[in-house]
Design an enzyme around this catalytic site. Structure first.
Site, short mmCIF file in Angstrom:
data_model
loop_
_atom_site.label_atom_id
_atom_site.label_comp_id
_atom_site.label_asym_id
_atom_site.label_seq_id
_atom_site.Cartn_x
_atom_site.Cartn_y
_atom_site.Cartn_z
N SER A 18 0.87 -1.18 0.00
CA SER A 18 0.00 0.00 0.00
C SER A 18 0.91 1.24 0.00
CB SER A 18 -0.88 -0.02 1.26
OG SER A 18 -1.65 1.15 1.32
N SER A 54 2.88 2.04 -2.48
CA SER A 54 4.09 1.84 -3.31
C SER A 54 3.99 2.59 -4.64
CB SER A 54 4.34 0.34 -3.55
OG SER A 54 3.23 -0.24 -4.20
N GLY A 55 2.76 2.80 -5.15
CA GLY A 55 2.60 3.53 -6.42
C GLY A 55 1.75 2.81 -7.45
N SER A 106 -1.83 -7.93 -3.76
CA SER A 106 -1.56 -9.34 -4.12
C SER A 106 -0.26 -9.82 -3.47
CB SER A 106 -1.56 -9.54 -5.63
OG SER A 106 -0.86 -8.53 -6.34
N1 LIG Z 1 -5.44 -4.80 6.14
C1 LIG Z 1 -5.20 -4.20 4.99
N2 LIG Z 1 -4.06 -4.49 4.32
C2 LIG Z 1 -3.82 -3.88 3.14
N3 LIG Z 1 -4.64 -2.96 2.55
C3 LIG Z 1 -5.79 -2.65 3.18
C4 LIG Z 1 -6.10 -3.24 4.43
N4 LIG Z 1 -7.31 -2.75 4.84
C5 LIG Z 1 -7.72 -1.87 3.90
N5 LIG Z 1 -6.81 -1.81 2.90
C6 LIG Z 1 -7.05 -1.05 1.65
O1 LIG Z 1 -7.32 -2.04 0.64
C7 LIG Z 1 -6.49 -1.85 -0.49
C8 LIG Z 1 -5.85 -3.19 -0.93
O2 LIG Z 1 -6.81 -4.06 -1.46
P1 LIG Z 1 -6.35 -5.24 -2.43
O3 LIG Z 1 -7.59 -5.84 -2.96
O4 LIG Z 1 -5.37 -4.70 -3.41
O5 LIG Z 1 -5.61 -6.24 -1.43
S1 LIG Z 1 -5.19 -7.77 -1.71
O6 LIG Z 1 -4.59 -7.84 -3.05
O7 LIG Z 1 -6.40 -8.60 -1.63
O8 LIG Z 1 -4.20 -8.11 -0.65
C9 LIG Z 1 -5.38 -0.90 -0.08
O9 LIG Z 1 -5.19 -0.07 -1.22
P2 LIG Z 1 -3.75 0.46 -1.70
O10 LIG Z 1 -3.32 1.42 -0.59
O11 LIG Z 1 -4.03 1.17 -2.99
O12 LIG Z 1 -2.82 -0.70 -1.86
C10 LIG Z 1 -5.93 -0.17 1.14
O13 LIG Z 1 -6.54 1.04 0.74
N1 LIG Z 2 7.82 6.39 -9.70
C1 LIG Z 2 6.64 6.48 -9.06
N2 LIG Z 2 5.61 5.69 -9.42
C2 LIG Z 2 4.42 5.75 -8.76
N3 LIG Z 2 4.17 6.57 -7.70
C3 LIG Z 2 5.18 7.40 -7.28
C4 LIG Z 2 6.45 7.38 -7.94
N4 LIG Z 2 7.23 8.28 -7.33
C5 LIG Z 2 6.50 8.84 -6.34
N5 LIG Z 2 5.25 8.32 -6.31
C6 LIG Z 2 4.17 8.73 -5.34
O1 LIG Z 2 3.90 7.65 -4.45
C7 LIG Z 2 2.54 7.67 -4.04
C8 LIG Z 2 1.93 6.32 -4.34
O2 LIG Z 2 0.57 6.27 -3.95
P1 LIG Z 2 -0.49 5.30 -4.62
O3 LIG Z 2 -0.32 5.31 -6.11
O4 LIG Z 2 -1.82 5.65 -4.07
O5 LIG Z 2 0.00 3.87 -4.07
P2 LIG Z 2 -0.79 2.47 -4.01
O6 LIG Z 2 -1.86 2.50 -5.06
O7 LIG Z 2 0.25 1.42 -4.26
O8 LIG Z 2 -1.37 2.39 -2.62
C9 LIG Z 2 1.86 8.81 -4.82
O9 LIG Z 2 1.79 9.94 -3.98
C10 LIG Z 2 2.83 9.05 -5.99
O10 LIG Z 2 2.82 10.38 -6.45
#
Ligand SMILES: Nc1ncnc2c1ncn2[C@@H]1O[C@H](COP(=O)(O)OS(=O)(=O)O)[C@@H](OP(=O)(O)O)[C@H]1O
Ligand SMILES: Nc1ncnc2c1ncn2[C@@H]1O[C@H](COP(=O)(O)OP(=O)(O)O)[C@@H](O)[C@H]1O
Length: 206
Positions: A34, A36-37, A106
């Site tokens: 979460s 990471s981008g 994932s």
């Molecule tokens: N416990 C926990 N761990 C990780 N993430 C959490 C959790 N609870 C809620 N969230 C929110 O759910 C988003 C990730 O959902 P995913 O469907 O990608 O997760 S998975 O692939 O089934 O592991 C994740 O989105 P990203 O931040 O964009 O990765 C979070 O917003």
């Molecule tokens: N090379 C890059 N690729 C993707 N996001 C980046 C990069 N460099 C900095 N960032 C920043 O990192 C953050 C990633 O957030 P987000 O895309 O919501 O992550 P995720 O969807 O994995 O939770 C954003 O604020 C984005 O602007």
């Protein structure tokens, strides 16, 4: 067991569909912690491919979990089922001829392999969105790490649940060290080998 399910084949072949869509259907699978981008890259890639006339669509964790997967949480079994459903939906979209971009944490290698098997290895591009948990936590885009550290979110990936990095991804981006365009370039190159970083930067007028 009595056979009760009879799947049928369309009268339109996969080859005919690809020809009509004028593209090779592919699944670009973004995996990473979460923050990471994944979403940033998925949105920018979708925009890029759409205006290059690809028929493209995004599936993202937060969106899928608001609808088709709203009954699921973040236990190992629920994540497996979440990703199985996403894999099956992706397969249908690929069979319809689309370019699909998936952004899901994932965290399990086994679950990612299962998706590759569902959609077919030759259509699956695994992108490891690599960023340390320290940087993701510093970004804390949604404020979830702070809540997870306080114990308010159980099974939070990277804090209280594991992330198993891909051993041999098709491409790895390092978002703490690269600009968004540099990371995009590495991914686009797999689909459009002739692209140059200069062309991409010019496209965004950087
Ligand atoms: N416990 C926990 N761990 C990780 N993430 C959490 C959790 N609870 C809620 N969230 C929110 O759910 C988003 C990730 O959902 P995913 O469907 O990608 O997760 S998975 O692939 O089934 O592991 C994740 O989105 P990203 O931040 O964009 O990765 C979070 O917003
Ligand atoms: N090379 C890059 N690729 C993707 N996001 C980046 C990069 N460099 C900095 N960032 C920043 O990192 C953050 C990633 O957030 P987000 O895309 O919501 O992550 P995720 O969807 O994995 O939770 C954003 O604020 C984005 O602007």
């Amino acid at each position: 067991m009595t056979k009760t399910i009879f799947p049928f084949d369309s009268q339109i072949s996969y080859e005919q569909r690809k020809e009509a869509m004028m593209q090779e259907p592919r699944l670009i699978w973004l995996t990473g912690l979460s923050g990471s981008g994944k979403s940033t890259l998925a949105l920018r890639l979708e925009h890029y491919f759409f205006f290059k006339h690809f028929k493209v669509f995004i599936l993202d964790g937060d969106n899928m979990r608001s609808g088709l997967c709203s009954d699921l949480g973040f236990s190992e079994e629920d994540r497996k089922e979440n990703l199985r459903r996403v894999g099956e939906v992706s397969k249908l979209m690929l069979d319809a001829g689309l370019t699909v971009i998936c952004a899901f944490i994932s965290p399990s290698g086994e679950d990612r392999s299962a998706i590759k098997n569902i959609v077919g290895e030759q259509r699956f591009i695994e992108v490891y969105v690599n960023c340390t948990v320290e940087v993701c936590e510093e970004r804390d885009v949604k404020g979830l790490y702070a809540k997870a550290r306080k114990g308010l979110i159980p099974n939070f990936t990277g804090v209280s649940a594991p992330y198993d990095p891909p051993a041999l991804p098709d491409v790895e981006v390092h978002t703490a060290e690269e600009t968004v365009e540099e990371s995009m370039y590495k991914i686009i190159k797999l689909v459009e080998p002739a692209i140059s970083l200069q062309t991409l930067q010019a496209y965004y007028c950087i």
